[in-house]
Structures are given as C-alpha cells and as structure tokens.
Design a protein around this motif. Structure first.
Motif, mmCIF file in Angstrom:
data_model
loop_
_atom_site.group_PDB
_atom_site.id
_atom_site.type_symbol
_atom_site.label_atom_id
_atom_site.label_comp_id
_atom_site.label_asym_id
_atom_site.label_seq_id
_atom_site.Cartn_x
_atom_site.Cartn_y
_atom_site.Cartn_z
ATOM 1 N N SER A 31 0.826 -1.209 0.000
ATOM 2 C CA SER A 31 0.000 0.000 0.000
ATOM 3 C C SER A 31 0.854 1.250 0.000
ATOM 4 O O SER A 31 2.083 1.199 0.077
ATOM 5 C CB SER A 31 -0.894 0.003 1.250
ATOM 6 N N ARG A 32 0.169 2.402 -0.065
ATOM 7 C CA ARG A 32 0.889 3.679 0.019
ATOM 8 C C ARG A 32 1.621 3.802 1.346
ATOM 9 O O ARG A 32 2.689 4.409 1.412
ATOM 10 C CB ARG A 32 -0.099 4.845 -0.142
ATOM 11 N N TRP A 33 1.081 3.239 2.409
ATOM 12 C CA TRP A 33 1.729 3.293 3.722
ATOM 13 C C TRP A 33 3.088 2.609 3.684
ATOM 14 O O TRP A 33 4.065 3.113 4.249
ATOM 15 C CB TRP A 33 0.831 2.622 4.771
ATOM 16 N N HIS A 34 3.175 1.498 2.974
ATOM 17 C CA HIS A 34 4.455 0.801 2.868
ATOM 18 C C HIS A 34 5.459 1.604 2.031
ATOM 19 O O HIS A 34 6.659 1.590 2.323
ATOM 20 C CB HIS A 34 4.249 -0.593 2.254
ATOM 21 N N TRP A 35 4.975 2.305 1.019
ATOM 22 C CA TRP A 35 5.870 3.158 0.238
ATOM 23 C C TRP A 35 6.435 4.263 1.120
ATOM 24 O O TRP A 35 7.599 4.666 0.966
ATOM 25 C CB TRP A 35 5.131 3.759 -0.958
ATOM 26 N N MET A 36 5.609 4.796 2.023
ATOM 27 C CA MET A 36 6.082 5.829 2.937
ATOM 28 C C MET A 36 7.204 5.297 3.825
ATOM 29 O O MET A 36 8.204 5.985 4.078
ATOM 30 C CB MET A 36 4.914 6.323 3.797
#
Length: 514
Positions: A31-36
């Motif tokens: 998810s975007r959270w993991h990219w962060m």
C-alpha cells in the motif's frame, strides 16, 4: 491518530498479553503506507553511497596543492576510509543497543542527525585532523542507521515482500553512488569551481539531501512489534488498526482475518547478557552464517570501492576528473542486482539465492583478477567486468543485512545487525582500505591482483557457508523464524520459562535453534 504518525506516548506497562499484531502486519497487502516506510527509511542508503563515492572520487583532488588540506590520496582512501568504517562499527554497536532498548524511531531520527552534522563539518575541514575526526563521526552516524533502519524495515514490511524490499533498500546505496560519481565530475571541474571549493560543496549537497529525508522520516511510526513487547501494547494495536483502516479505504475492500496470535510477557528492557547468550549459545550456526556473510562482502566492497578511482588513475591513466563516469557505470550494475534478483529471494528462496550470488561473484572476480594480471583489460573492459561481478555481489551483500535482521529474536534484532556488521566490517572493512591503499598505490599489478583474489576467496567461502547454513526464511513470519525471548513459554539460556502461558502463533515456539 493517523497511519503516518506515532501514537501519543504513554507509560510502558508490563504483563502477559496475547496479540495478533505480527500476523496483522504480515497479511497486509502492499500500500501507500508501505511506500512511505520505504522512502522514509530506505533512502538513507542513498546518502551512504553518495558519501563513500564522493570521497573515493575526490580523493585525488583533495590531495592536490591548493585544495585547502595538506593530505595525500593514500591518507584519504586508506586512513580516512578506515576511520569512517571504524566509526560505522562503533556507531552500529552503540546505537544498536539503544535501538533495542529505546525503540526504532527515536534512534533512526537521532542517527540521521549525527550523520548530517558530521558531514556538514567535514565540508568545513581546515586541517587534516579535523577531516579525519569528522569522517569517523560521519561513519558513527551511518553505522547507527544500519542497525536502526534494517530492524525497523523488517518489522514493518509484510513477510511475503520482506526479502525483495530489504534487498532493494540496501541496494539503493548504489543510486547514491551513481549520484556521487556524476556529482564529482561537476565538482572537480576547475572551470566551474575552484580546487578548494568543489569537494566541499559535494559534502554540502549530501547534507541538503539528508535534511529532506529527515522531514519525510518524521512520519514513519515506531515498530508495533517493538511496542507490544516493551509494554506499549495499546499503542501497537492502535497503530496497526489505523493502518488497516487506511488500506481498506485505499483498496475498497475488507482485509482477511489474521492467521494467529502470540502470547508475550512484556518487558521494559532486555539485558545485554541475555542477548549475547541467545545469539551465540542458542543460535551458533546462525551466528557463523551472519559473520561469514559480513566478512565476505565487507572486504570486497570496502577494499575495492574505496580504491577504484586510484586503480583507474594508476593502471589506466584515467584523469582524476573522469573517474566518476566509470564508477557511475559500476554503481548502476550494483543497483540492478538487488532490483532484478530481489524477488527471487522471496520465491526461489534464501538459501539458494544467497549462496549462488556469493559464489558467482567470487568466481567472476577470480576471472577478472586473471585477466587483469595478463594485461588484457582496459579501463572500459575492467569496468564491464566489475559490472558483472558486482551485479551478483550487490544482491549477496544486501542479503547479509536481511539475514541477520530476520534470523534472531525480535529483542536482539538491532543488536544482532550491529554486532555482525561491526565485526565483519572491522575484519574486512578496516583492514581492507588500509591494505588496498598501499597495494594500489604501489603500481604493481601483482599487488592489486592479490587483493582481488583475497576478496574473491572470502566471497566464495561465505557462499559455501550459506549453502549449508542459510535459513529458509522466505515468506515466514519473523516470530516463526526465531521465537521472541518474551514469548510466553520461551526458554531463556538458563532453561527456565520466560513466563507462564501458551504460545499462540503457529510455529512461534517451533523455531529451530540452529
């Protein structure tokens, strides 16, 4: 509370709790959270690559009269390089212990600040001793980063992606190396910058990049795995819940239920003696594996990359200002290795991939040494050979960090990374630059061939060790690979239960003590 912020601090409490936090984290889709997480934590390796490469490429210019420092190229690629690595070893041990004790986030913020300050002060060097001192302190900060960052990444990334993400993040060092190589070309151009200014601006630009990373990193949360073991169970649960809600909104569907729970006896701290006994008494074969992998890659990389510019200048008459072009090509090959091979560490498996990348890079390096000894190489073909060698070596070297961060219990993770990094790097990384600076400066082909052969031999030896001892950790929960010391029912080195209770997560109590 949002998924990109840490919960408000509350006093730690201790007790026996049952939690599904590890299983909840491992079953999350990307998810975007993991990219962060990846951007906030992983980009520091770019800084490390930028730092080391700039020093290697500008060594000749700093050693020239009019640079502002009375220092020789051998001192820069030899003594200063060894001090940088010695600082990294010291910082890894110091900050690694603090990371396991006080949490991942506090330390991955502190270590970056140390790095930034030391790099800025390196740019202001006015005497040789000042340059040496702040090279050591820059390494001190980077060493702490290795321990804090790798432990946090592996605890936040889902198990099915952990191998490739860890490899690519560690491999991103070479993106910094590419930047450092190309940057040095501009900074060494005396038509643009005076001799005493260009190399200083190279370090200053690293500081600017680091400040940007510091701003992004503020949003990276503490590891929920660290939180629930150290008495912050409610914060861990709240953080994971917020992430789950964010991902469900992002994907427009409910997440599947987690695959199990684990019962933990919470503690505020873990004694260093227990950590040491766990790593060496309970997991001796894993300790041998970690040490072998780090020694092999440390000698190869710290010896060769610190001296590659000198090899081009000494043996191939490449001008000082053009070595960056060659190193940029080598750095690209290094990054492509983890990028293209990383997924195979999660699918084909750790044992096959770790052993094969180490062995292949060692054998190819022996071949490069033979060609170099015969005088069959030019600067261009030498660079091509190194690209192929380091394509495999980079994936293998990155897997060393992955290995020691996942095969020991959670409470020892940062300290284990720090210890094996420090010991392996001290063996190959301090002696390597000191030895290699003399060998390459001698101008004797046989001396450089010997250094290549030593690096190749150590890589092959590590590959053989991995073939027998590597742990099949692919797509497995960290708690399944090595049971936490705080798990209810876990045995301490004295043979007594850590606390009453029943282990809950599948396989958590069955981690082989090898």
């Amino acid at each position: 509370m949002t998924a990109d912020s840490s919960p408000a601090p509350v006093p730690a409490s201790t007790g026996t709790v049952t939690t599904a936090v590890p299983a909840r984290l491992d079953r999350l889709p990307w998810s975007r959270w993991h990219w962060m997480i990846v951007i906030g934590l992983g980009t520091v390796w770019i800084l490390d690559g930028l730092e080391v490469t700039i020093v290697g490429n500008v060594a000749g210019r700093i050693a020239e009269e009019g640079s502002g420092l009375d220092i020789s190229a051998a001192q820069i690629t030899g003594l200063a390089a060894a001090l940088y690595v010695a600082g990294a070893c010291s910082g890894a041990l110091f900050f690694g212990w603090l990371t396991d004790r006080y949490g991942r986030k506090k330390l991955f913020m502190a270590t970056l600040v140390v790095y930034l300050a030391a790099t800025a002060l390196t740019a202001l060097s006015f005497e040789t001793w000042w340059f040496f001192l702040f090279r050591f302190l820059t390494g001190f900060g980077i060493g702490g980063e290795y321990a804090a960052i790798n432990s946090a990444i592996d605890e936040l990334i889902p198990s099915q992606y952990r191998g490739r993400v860890d490899l690519i993040i560690n491999g991103s060092y070479w993106l910094g190396a590419i930047g450092g190589s190309l940057l040095s070309i501009v900074m060494l151009d005396t038509a643009i910058f005076p001799k005493d200014l260009g190399w200083r601006l190279s370090f200053a630009l690293g500081v600017v990049l680091g400040l940007v990373i510091l701003l992004v990193r503020r949003h990276v949360p503490e590891s929920p795995r660290w939180q629930f073991i150290h008495g912050y169970g409610d914060q861990a649960d709240g953080l994971v819940t917020s992430v789950e809600k964010e991902i469900e909104r992002e994907r427009g569907e409910k997440l599947p239920p987690p695959a199990g729970e684990i019962t933990i006896h919470q503690r505020k701290s873990i004694g260093f003696g227990l950590i040491a006994r766990t790593v060496f008494a309970k997991y001796p074969r894993r300790a041998v594996l970690g040490l072998s992998l780090f020694i092999g890659q440390a000698f190869l990389y710290n010896a060769i990359t610190f001296g590659f510019g000198t090899i081009l200048i000494t043996f191939f008459d490449v001008p000082t200002g053009r070595t960056g072009y060659y190193f940029a090509v080598i750095a690209a090959g290094n990054f492509l290795g983890p990028l293209l091979l990383g997924k195979l560490f999660d699918t084909v498996g750790r044992r096959i991939m770790i052993s094969s990348t180490y062995l292949l890079s060692g054998v190819l390096l022996f071949g490069t040494a033979w060609l170099f000894d015969r005088g069959s190489l030019t600067a261009t073909t030498m660079t091509a050979c190194w690209c192929v060698v380091l394509f495999f070596a980079s994936a293998g070297a990155s897997s060393a960090y992955l290995t020691v961060s996942e095969i020991f219990p959670m409470e020892t993770r940062a300290m284990a990374i720090a210890f094996f990094y420090a010991l392996g790097t001290a063996a190959g990384g301090i002696s390597g630059p000191l030895l290699f600076a003399d060998l390459t400066e001698s101008g004797v082909v046989g001396d450089t061939v010997l250094a290549f052969q030593i690096g190749a031999g150590l890589m092959c030896a590590a590959g053989i060790v991995a073939a027998f001892l590597a742990v099949k950790a692919e797509r497995r929960s960290l708690e399944d690979i090595a049971e936490p010391l705080s798990a209810a029912g876990a045995k301490t080195s004295a043979g007594t239960p850590g606390s009453p209770g029943t282990p809950g997560s599948p396989g958590a109590s069955g981690a082989a003590a090898v």
